[in-house]
Design a protein around this motif. Structure first.
Motif, PDB file in Angstrom:
ATOM      1  N   ILE A 282    -118.683 -56.939 -57.637  1.00 11.77           N
ATOM      2  CA  ILE A 282    -119.044 -56.099 -56.505  1.00 11.77           C
ATOM      3  C   ILE A 282    -119.764 -55.016 -57.051  1.00 11.77           C
ATOM      4  O   ILE A 282    -119.770 -54.440 -58.266  1.00 11.77           O
ATOM      5  N   LEU A 283    -120.956 -54.748 -56.447  1.00 14.56           N
ATOM      6  CA  LEU A 283    -121.996 -54.010 -57.033  1.00 14.56           C
ATOM      7  C   LEU A 283    -122.333 -52.827 -55.812  1.00 14.56           C
ATOM      8  O   LEU A 283    -122.330 -53.049 -54.459  1.00 14.56           O
ATOM      9  N   PRO A 284    -122.741 -51.596 -56.200  1.00 15.85           N
ATOM     10  CA  PRO A 284    -123.079 -50.592 -55.251  1.00 15.85           C
ATOM     11  C   PRO A 284    -124.411 -51.340 -54.665  1.00 15.85           C
ATOM     12  O   PRO A 284    -125.438 -51.565 -55.219  1.00 15.85           O
ATOM     13  N   ALA A 285    -124.724 -50.942 -53.240  1.00 17.23           N
ATOM     14  CA  ALA A 285    -125.972 -51.302 -52.787  1.00 17.23           C
ATOM     15  C   ALA A 285    -126.804 -50.097 -52.260  1.00 17.23           C
ATOM     16  O   ALA A 285    -127.674 -49.851 -51.519  1.00 17.23           O
ATOM     17  N   GLU A 286    -126.165 -48.839 -52.564  1.00 10.66           N
ATOM     18  CA  GLU A 286    -126.855 -47.412 -52.113  1.00 10.66           C
ATOM     19  C   GLU A 286    -127.652 -46.954 -53.283  1.00 10.66           C
ATOM     20  O   GLU A 286    -126.916 -46.672 -54.559  1.00 10.66           O
ATOM     21  N   ASN A 287    -128.734 -46.739 -53.019  1.00 10.11           N
ATOM     22  CA  ASN A 287    -129.732 -46.102 -54.308  1.00 10.11           C
ATOM     23  C   ASN A 287    -130.203 -44.838 -53.910  1.00 10.11           C
ATOM     24  O   ASN A 287    -131.169 -44.771 -52.812  1.00 10.11           O
ATOM     25  N   PHE A 288    -129.894 -43.519 -54.452  1.00  9.89           N
ATOM     26  CA  PHE A 288    -130.193 -42.469 -54.047  1.00  9.89           C
ATOM     27  C   PHE A 288    -130.322 -41.956 -52.675  1.00  9.89           C
ATOM     28  O   PHE A 288    -131.171 -41.354 -51.931  1.00  9.89           O
TER      29      PHE A 288
ATOM     30  N   GLN B   7    -133.858 -53.335 -48.426  1.00 12.82           N
ATOM     31  CA  GLN B   7    -134.326 -53.348 -49.792  1.00 12.82           C
ATOM     32  C   GLN B   7    -133.290 -53.231 -50.786  1.00 12.82           C
ATOM     33  O   GLN B   7    -133.318 -53.928 -51.644  1.00 12.82           O
ATOM     34  N   THR B   8    -132.373 -52.238 -50.661  1.00 11.42           N
ATOM     35  CA  THR B   8    -131.358 -51.944 -51.677  1.00 11.42           C
ATOM     36  C   THR B   8    -130.329 -52.773 -51.714  1.00 11.42           C
ATOM     37  O   THR B   8    -129.972 -53.274 -53.057  1.00 11.42           O
TER      38      THR B   8
ATOM     39  N   ALA C 268    -129.716 -55.104 -54.965  1.00 10.11           N
ATOM     40  CA  ALA C 268    -128.291 -55.272 -55.733  1.00 10.11           C
ATOM     41  C   ALA C 268    -127.796 -56.667 -55.624  1.00 10.11           C
ATOM     42  O   ALA C 268    -127.135 -57.119 -56.607  1.00 10.11           O
ATOM     43  N   ILE C 269    -128.050 -57.575 -54.589  1.00 11.72           N
ATOM     44  CA  ILE C 269    -127.826 -58.905 -54.789  1.00 11.72           C
ATOM     45  C   ILE C 269    -128.659 -59.591 -55.869  1.00 11.72           C
ATOM     46  O   ILE C 269    -127.581 -60.536 -56.463  1.00 11.72           O
ATOM     47  N   THR C 270    -129.574 -59.416 -55.940  1.00 11.58           N
ATOM     48  CA  THR C 270    -130.420 -60.091 -57.118  1.00 11.58           C
ATOM     49  C   THR C 270    -129.947 -59.688 -58.252  1.00 11.58           C
ATOM     50  O   THR C 270    -129.565 -60.634 -59.338  1.00 11.58           O
ATOM     51  N   TYR C 271    -129.632 -58.493 -58.568  1.00  8.70           N
ATOM     52  CA  TYR C 271    -129.047 -58.170 -59.558  1.00  8.70           C
ATOM     53  C   TYR C 271    -127.703 -58.878 -60.101  1.00  8.70           C
ATOM     54  O   TYR C 271    -127.637 -59.272 -61.038  1.00  8.70           O
ATOM     55  N   GLY C 272    -126.948 -58.636 -58.930  1.00 11.84           N
ATOM     56  CA  GLY C 272    -125.449 -59.581 -59.234  1.00 11.84           C
ATOM     57  C   GLY C 272    -125.601 -60.952 -59.414  1.00 11.84           C
ATOM     58  O   GLY C 272    -124.978 -61.603 -60.272  1.00 11.84           O
ATOM     59  N   ARG C 273    -126.506 -61.463 -58.747  1.00 13.19           N
ATOM     60  CA  ARG C 273    -126.590 -62.937 -58.926  1.00 13.19           C
ATOM     61  C   ARG C 273    -127.154 -63.324 -60.308  1.00 13.19           C
ATOM     62  O   ARG C 273    -126.668 -64.246 -60.869  1.00 13.19           O
TER      63      ARG C 273
END
Length: 255
Positions: free
Chosen positions: A96-102, A108-109, A113-118
């Motif tokens: 589980i990762l946050p997909a909210e950025n500032f 886009q966010t 987040a999905i790319t980072y998590g993958r």
């Protein structure tokens, strides 16, 4: 982790895979994660897939990844499945990762987040290292080493450094709020968030750092949502239905 009833063949194939797979090329910079003032390197998702796919295929293995997003909690979930030609399989726990950025939550966010998590999920289940490790951001250096290696002048913090400390403070403040709302302790809430993050990243970090901050934010977001939707009637009730165990069995410390 979920697996097929039998895993003998897939386990043997994975052992052969790990014996032949090469480390992915770490050619991307991570400015938020540094050693001796230099940005550490990591392998991006494309580099990882290009390296592991031939080694997987030659051993009768393949990988699939599944994702989902939650508008309410502004998080994404990533699962990775490893399949064997025999039909045996392994599926990772959800990351589980946050997909909210500032304050922004958009395509886009979510995609970022999905790319980072993958990348993290695939590296973890295959047992490969896709980034440099500075051992919890150099927090474990002996005191005498810290003194000898300390710079003569204090460098000004970069914008990235400022962003990290700002986000870390926000995370800690929000953990305090959840603890106060549920009648638990800050230490218990922090331990839960860190333990879940370490479990997903296959690490043993003792504190929040730039590497585990995104996944920690994700688990905190889930706690906040649970605490807002459940009455404050029992210690640990915010986790009821999330940890697959009754709330009364969770050790949250004393009120």
């Amino acid at each position: 982790m979920k697996t097929s009833e039998n895993i003998g063949e897939i386990a043997a194939a994975l052992a052969k895979f790990q014996n032949v797979v090469e480390s992915p090329k770490k050619s991307s910079d991570n400015p938020a994660f540094k050693r001796e003032g230099k940005s550490l390197k990591y392998a991006d998702l494309d580099a990882i897939i290009k390296v592991v796919t031939p080694a997987l295929s030659s051993n009768g293995l393949s990988q699939m990844q599944f994702t989902s997003s939650d508008i309410e909690t502004k998080t994404v979930k990533v699962y990775t499945m490893i399949l064997h030609s025999s039909g045996q399989f392994m599926i990772s726990d959800e990351l589980i990762l946050p997909a909210e950025n500032f304050g922004k939550f958009n395509s886009q966010t979510i995609g970022s987040a999905i790319t980072y998590g993958r990348r993290y999920s695939l590296s973890a289940i295959l047992g490969i290292a896709s980034e440099d490790d500075d051992d919890a951001n150099s927090q474990s250096l002996p005191d005498d080493k810290k003194g000898k290696e300390a710079p003569k002048s204090n460098p000004k913090p970069t914008n990235t450094d400022n962003d990290f400390f700002k986000n870390k403070k926000e995370l800690e403040d929000r953990i305090h709020e959840v603890a106060n709302k549920t009648g638990t302790t800050y230490e218990a809430c922090k331990k839960f968030v860190l333990d879940k993050s370490n479990e997903q990243m296959n690490k043993d970090f003792k504190d929040f750092n730039s590497s585990n901050l995104p996944s920690s934010m994700g688990y905190l977001k889930v706690l906040e949502t649970k605490s807002n939707n459940k009455p404050e009637t029992k210690q640990g009730a915010i986790l009821d239905g999330m940890t697959n165990q009754p709330a009364e069995e969770i050790n949250w410390g004393n009120r």
